[in-house]
Design an enzyme around this catalytic site. Sequence first.
Site, mmCIF file in Angstrom:
data_model
loop_
_atom_site.group_PDB
_atom_site.id
_atom_site.type_symbol
_atom_site.label_atom_id
_atom_site.label_comp_id
_atom_site.label_asym_id
_atom_site.label_seq_id
_atom_site.Cartn_x
_atom_site.Cartn_y
_atom_site.Cartn_z
ATOM 1 N N LYS A 21 0.781 -1.230 0.000
ATOM 2 C CA LYS A 21 0.000 0.000 0.000
ATOM 3 C C LYS A 21 0.816 1.286 0.000
ATOM 4 C CE LYS A 21 -4.085 -0.849 2.566
ATOM 5 N NZ LYS A 21 -4.526 -0.810 3.971
ATOM 6 N N GLY A 32 9.047 -5.650 8.064
ATOM 7 C CA GLY A 32 8.704 -7.069 8.113
ATOM 8 C C GLY A 32 8.940 -7.867 6.850
HETATM 9 P P1 AMP Z 1 3.859 -4.376 3.109
HETATM 10 O O1 AMP Z 1 3.500 -5.049 4.390
HETATM 11 O O2 AMP Z 1 3.090 -3.154 2.807
HETATM 12 O O3 AMP Z 1 5.336 -4.217 2.942
HETATM 13 O O4 AMP Z 1 3.373 -5.378 1.955
HETATM 14 C C1 AMP Z 1 3.885 -6.651 1.808
HETATM 15 C C2 AMP Z 1 2.914 -7.465 0.998
HETATM 16 O O5 AMP Z 1 2.689 -6.862 -0.248
HETATM 17 C C3 AMP Z 1 3.406 -8.853 0.711
HETATM 18 O O6 AMP Z 1 2.617 -9.777 1.383
HETATM 19 C C4 AMP Z 1 3.280 -8.991 -0.786
HETATM 20 O O7 AMP Z 1 2.706 -10.222 -1.180
HETATM 21 C C5 AMP Z 1 2.350 -7.865 -1.155
HETATM 22 N N1 AMP Z 1 2.558 -7.429 -2.529
HETATM 23 C C6 AMP Z 1 3.706 -7.086 -3.117
HETATM 24 N N2 AMP Z 1 3.521 -6.785 -4.402
HETATM 25 C C7 AMP Z 1 2.217 -6.944 -4.670
HETATM 26 C C8 AMP Z 1 1.405 -6.798 -5.842
HETATM 27 N N3 AMP Z 1 1.939 -6.413 -6.983
HETATM 28 N N4 AMP Z 1 0.081 -7.034 -5.716
HETATM 29 C C9 AMP Z 1 -0.447 -7.426 -4.552
HETATM 30 N N5 AMP Z 1 0.268 -7.584 -3.403
HETATM 31 C C10 AMP Z 1 1.578 -7.349 -3.469
#
Ligand code: AMP
Length: 403
Positions: free
Chosen positions: A205, A361
């Site tokens: 996000k 994380g």
């Molecule tokens: P965050 O906790 O915001 O660093 O997000 C990590 C998560 O983002 C991980 O579980 C990834 O699977 C997810 N993620 C990364 N790239 C994508 C994408 N292109 N579409 C959906 N989820 C994603």
Amino acid sequence: MSNFNSHNFAGEKALVRVDFNVPLDASFNITDDNRMRATIPTIKKILGDGGSVILMSHLGRPKDGPTDKYSLKHLVKHLHELLNADGGNTTKVFFADDCIGEQAMLTSGMLKAGEVLLLENLRFYKEEEKGDEAFAEKLSKLGDVYVNDAFGTAHRAHASTAVIAKYFATGKKLFGLVMEGEVISAEKVLHASEKPFTAIIGGAKVSDKILIIENLLERATDIIIGGGMAYTFMKARGGKIGNSLCEDDRLATALEILEKAKAKNVSIHLPEDSVIADKFDANANTETRPSDAIPDGWMGLDIGPKAVGIFSEIIGRSKTILWNGPMGVFEMEKFQNGTKAIALAVADATSKGAFSLVGGGDSVAAVNKFNLADKVSYVSTGGGAMLEYFEGKVLPGIAAIKE
Ligand code: AMP
């Protein structure tokens, strides 16, 4: 601020705030003891000097006072094993079933040099999270010197992480080795970064990462944006992103960030191409497409090979690298290549002399998954705390020691 290693703890009772918030299974076995292991060198240094150690920590989120499930007594046996792993069996570990009050005072009072006392869960008192002064003062009475080694809670102004420090004189409040490592690495990246400084920001996000990106606009030379959040930027620039993750209420923010970057001469790099999938599934059909021309019904789940090439080149010429957040859904094999390639590029740049810090994380999980944790300069253990630090916030746990 005193340096931990140059402090002689001989004859002192050190009150050490640790992060023993470890996961336990239904039979109270510790399923991941990394946080306990991390702080063993701090404890051993104090004991080795001829001091004694009183450990305080929280465990879980107890709501209604003392609860067996959240008792730190479940950790005593393992702590004893970790401290005596060299086979000497010489380090005694005691447990006090309260963190303040008569028993805690008595047991800590009787503690001899070389001995360790673990106090019961601080969060059995709501005063802990409230940062209550009277509670902090009671805790402070247990030790002669205060050591904060819990980076994971450094962004909280709790009684044991921040407030307590004021009851100790300068020179009697110190960072432990875990804290010192985190603080030194974070400061190196944020305040003394050798240029070019590349920040790699990924994850799901945009909304979670706006503050960190804005702060980095003041410091970085290049910002690489990957992961799900890249598609909000793509759409903001007029691209077609199909069913990719997008925060429509952040399109204006994304444009603002791009504008600000231009004005500040910071290069923002978005992934030129993406690995796209026809559903969010490990067995989805996949194709590679430009990230701004994703057909309806398809979604970008990883950065593509062109993006990997461009990003790796930028990383390769960097002298300082901060990485937070994966480049794609690395938990699924089909969408892990981008994150893995970036991890390798960071490791490669590190071997050529760059300073690299991986924090937050999921990027930490990623470097561990690809066995590259020892090939980067520093892997931060404090997810939320590190994020807040890079957002430019003052962390109460750090400020309390430095004051
Ligand atoms: P965050 O906790 O915001 O660093 O997000 C990590 C998560 O983002 C991980 O579980 C990834 O699977 C997810 N993620 C990364 N790239 C994508 C994408 N292109 N579409 C959906 N989820 C994603």
